[in-house]
Design an enzyme around this catalytic site. Structure first.
Site, mmCIF file in Angstrom:
data_model
loop_
_atom_site.group_PDB
_atom_site.id
_atom_site.type_symbol
_atom_site.label_atom_id
_atom_site.label_comp_id
_atom_site.label_asym_id
_atom_site.label_seq_id
_atom_site.Cartn_x
_atom_site.Cartn_y
_atom_site.Cartn_z
ATOM 1 N N VAL A 81 0.911 -1.037 -0.010
ATOM 2 C CA VAL A 81 -0.107 -0.115 0.070
ATOM 3 C C VAL A 81 0.847 1.303 0.117
ATOM 4 C CG1 VAL A 81 -1.630 1.201 1.141
ATOM 5 C CG2 VAL A 81 -1.998 -1.290 1.214
ATOM 6 N N GLY A 87 -2.649 2.440 6.924
ATOM 7 C CA GLY A 87 -3.560 3.015 8.203
ATOM 8 C C GLY A 87 -4.947 3.161 7.962
ATOM 9 N N GLY A 91 -4.718 -2.478 3.325
ATOM 10 C CA GLY A 91 -3.922 -3.573 3.243
ATOM 11 C C GLY A 91 -4.835 -4.820 3.912
ATOM 12 N N SER A 92 -5.705 -4.370 4.826
ATOM 13 C CA SER A 92 -6.298 -5.814 5.356
ATOM 14 C C SER A 92 -7.566 -6.035 4.236
ATOM 15 C CB SER A 92 -6.825 -5.551 6.869
ATOM 16 O OG SER A 92 -7.490 -4.238 6.772
ATOM 17 N N ASN A 118 11.251 -6.211 8.877
ATOM 18 C CA ASN A 118 10.060 -5.660 8.682
ATOM 19 C C ASN A 118 8.808 -5.855 9.810
ATOM 20 O OD1 ASN A 118 7.896 -4.086 7.359
ATOM 21 N ND2 ASN A 118 8.019 -5.397 5.585
ATOM 22 N N TYR A 125 0.692 -8.973 9.745
ATOM 23 C CA TYR A 125 0.327 -10.283 9.335
ATOM 24 C C TYR A 125 -0.461 -10.938 10.787
ATOM 25 C CZ TYR A 125 1.996 -9.537 4.958
ATOM 26 O OH TYR A 125 2.365 -9.226 3.594
HETATM 27 N N1 ACO Z 1 1.939 -2.712 13.562
HETATM 28 C C1 ACO Z 1 0.601 -3.571 13.939
HETATM 29 N N2 ACO Z 1 -0.340 -3.574 13.707
HETATM 30 C C2 ACO Z 1 -0.687 -2.959 12.353
HETATM 31 C C3 ACO Z 1 0.520 -2.315 11.457
HETATM 32 C C4 ACO Z 1 1.629 -2.155 12.257
HETATM 33 N N3 ACO Z 1 2.688 -1.543 11.685
HETATM 34 N N4 ACO Z 1 0.023 -1.924 10.548
HETATM 35 C C5 ACO Z 1 -1.442 -2.288 10.178
HETATM 36 N N5 ACO Z 1 -1.576 -2.758 11.538
HETATM 37 C C6 ACO Z 1 -2.918 -3.070 11.668
HETATM 38 C C7 ACO Z 1 -3.793 -2.330 11.880
HETATM 39 O O1 ACO Z 1 -3.777 -1.620 13.327
HETATM 40 C C8 ACO Z 1 -5.057 -2.740 11.583
HETATM 41 O O2 ACO Z 1 -5.765 -3.222 12.557
HETATM 42 P P1 ACO Z 1 -7.296 -3.063 13.003
HETATM 43 O O3 ACO Z 1 -8.158 -3.074 11.826
HETATM 44 O O4 ACO Z 1 -7.454 -3.644 14.166
HETATM 45 O O5 ACO Z 1 -7.276 -1.640 13.232
HETATM 46 C C9 ACO Z 1 -4.810 -3.675 10.512
HETATM 47 O O6 ACO Z 1 -3.454 -4.108 10.799
HETATM 48 C C10 ACO Z 1 -4.893 -3.494 9.180
HETATM 49 O O7 ACO Z 1 -4.278 -2.287 8.966
HETATM 50 P P2 ACO Z 1 -4.641 -1.501 7.516
HETATM 51 O O8 ACO Z 1 -4.659 -0.203 7.406
HETATM 52 O O9 ACO Z 1 -5.320 -2.419 6.688
HETATM 53 O O10 ACO Z 1 -2.818 -1.588 6.818
HETATM 54 P P3 ACO Z 1 -2.215 -1.009 5.715
HETATM 55 O O11 ACO Z 1 -3.435 -0.392 4.622
HETATM 56 O O12 ACO Z 1 -1.514 -0.068 6.110
HETATM 57 O O13 ACO Z 1 -1.353 -2.118 4.933
HETATM 58 C C11 ACO Z 1 0.874 -3.119 4.735
HETATM 59 C C12 ACO Z 1 -0.554 -2.897 5.661
HETATM 60 C C13 ACO Z 1 0.487 -3.778 3.611
HETATM 61 C C14 ACO Z 1 1.942 -3.922 5.685
HETATM 62 C C15 ACO Z 1 1.206 -1.617 4.298
HETATM 63 O O14 ACO Z 1 1.714 -0.922 5.600
HETATM 64 C C16 ACO Z 1 2.617 -1.699 3.455
HETATM 65 O O15 ACO Z 1 2.294 -1.593 2.367
HETATM 66 N N6 ACO Z 1 3.815 -1.748 4.293
HETATM 67 C C17 ACO Z 1 4.962 -1.532 3.286
HETATM 68 C C18 ACO Z 1 5.189 -2.829 2.387
HETATM 69 C C19 ACO Z 1 5.258 -3.965 3.198
HETATM 70 O O16 ACO Z 1 5.899 -3.972 4.342
HETATM 71 N N7 ACO Z 1 4.617 -4.939 2.427
HETATM 72 C C20 ACO Z 1 4.500 -6.465 3.153
HETATM 73 C C21 ACO Z 1 5.712 -7.163 2.637
HETATM 74 S S1 ACO Z 1 5.611 -8.984 2.725
HETATM 75 C C22 ACO Z 1 4.958 -9.191 1.436
HETATM 76 O O17 ACO Z 1 4.986 -8.406 0.258
HETATM 77 C C23 ACO Z 1 4.377 -10.545 1.145
#
Ligand code: ACO
Length: 166
Positions: A81, A87, A91-92, A118, A125
């Site tokens: 994302v 946030g 992502g979820s 990471n 996850y």
């Molecule tokens: N620590 C703890 N919990 C978290 C975090 C965090 N850093 N980030 C999100 N969450 C939780 C949120 O609190 C939320 O929980 P809730 O529904 O109870 O409030 C839930 O996870 C979903 O959060 P989203 O807002 O849907 O997450 P987001 O849109 O930010 O996407 C992602 C998460 C994909 C990891 C994003 O931050 C991202 O792109 N990061 C950079 C790239 C990355 O690391 N990708 C994964 C690499 S592994 C792979 O590609 C297979």
């Protein structure tokens, strides 16, 4: 679309490993009789540029793997994302849509790898119910690069009398 794949590689500090091209992705995902991957995308409208329509802000790319124990399984290669959209639940949503895809394809397992530094993604996850298999069962990822493969093959050719394979 290729730029978002590069963004993830840069985030993972592995941009120098990107060898694929936009053309390769188009061929493998959209022109093969059996596409080699599936890609779910998240789009959003920029409030200030509504006339331009929605733009890509995230994606989840997955493909089949095969487990002799579980049969066909799905591997989540990339989940990404863009920073300004994190946030907000995107992502979820992408992960949940991949979970639905996984079950609809008859796969009992969704697998992925994440870099050990990471922690935000690992926490994400785990907050979605994912299990850390390195901790639970001690799995480590092993990879052979082209030079490793060639070295292995030429070493084997030097050994006379190896059993043949059928
Ligand atoms: N620590 C703890 N919990 C978290 C975090 C965090 N850093 N980030 C999100 N969450 C939780 C949120 O609190 C939320 O929980 P809730 O529904 O109870 O409030 C839930 O996870 C979903 O959060 P989203 O807002 O849907 O997450 P987001 O849109 O930010 O996407 C992602 C998460 C994909 C990891 C994003 O931050 C991202 O792109 N990061 C950079 C790239 C990355 O690391 N990708 C994964 C690499 S592994 C792979 O590609 C297979």
């Amino acid at each position: 679309m290729f730029h978002v794949f590069q963004e993830l590689a840069e985030f993972e500090k592995l941009a120098d490993q990107v060898m694929n091209t936009a053309e390769g992705l188009r061929r493998d995902g959209f022109e093969e009789p059996h596409p080699l991957f599936r890609c779910l995308v998240a789009e959003a409208e920029d409030e200030k540029k509504r006339e331009e329509g929605p733009r890509l802000v995230g994606y989840a790319l997955s493909h089949y793997i095969y487990s002799t124990w579980k049969g066909r399984s799905l591997y989540l290669e990339d989940l990404y994302v863009m920073p300004q959209y994190r946030g907000k639940g995107i992502g979820s949503k992408l992960l949940t849509a991949t979970a639905e895809l996984c079950l609809s394809l008859g796969c009992p397992r969704l697998q992925l790898s994440v870099l050990d530094w990471n922690q935000p993604a690992i926490s994400f996850y785990q907050s979605c119910g994912g299990r850390n298999m390195s901790d639970e069962e001690g799995w480590r990822m092993i990879r052979f690069l082209p030079d490793d493969l060639r070295r292995m093959i030429s070493k084997s050719a030097e050994r006379p009398g190896d059993p043949g394979l059928a």
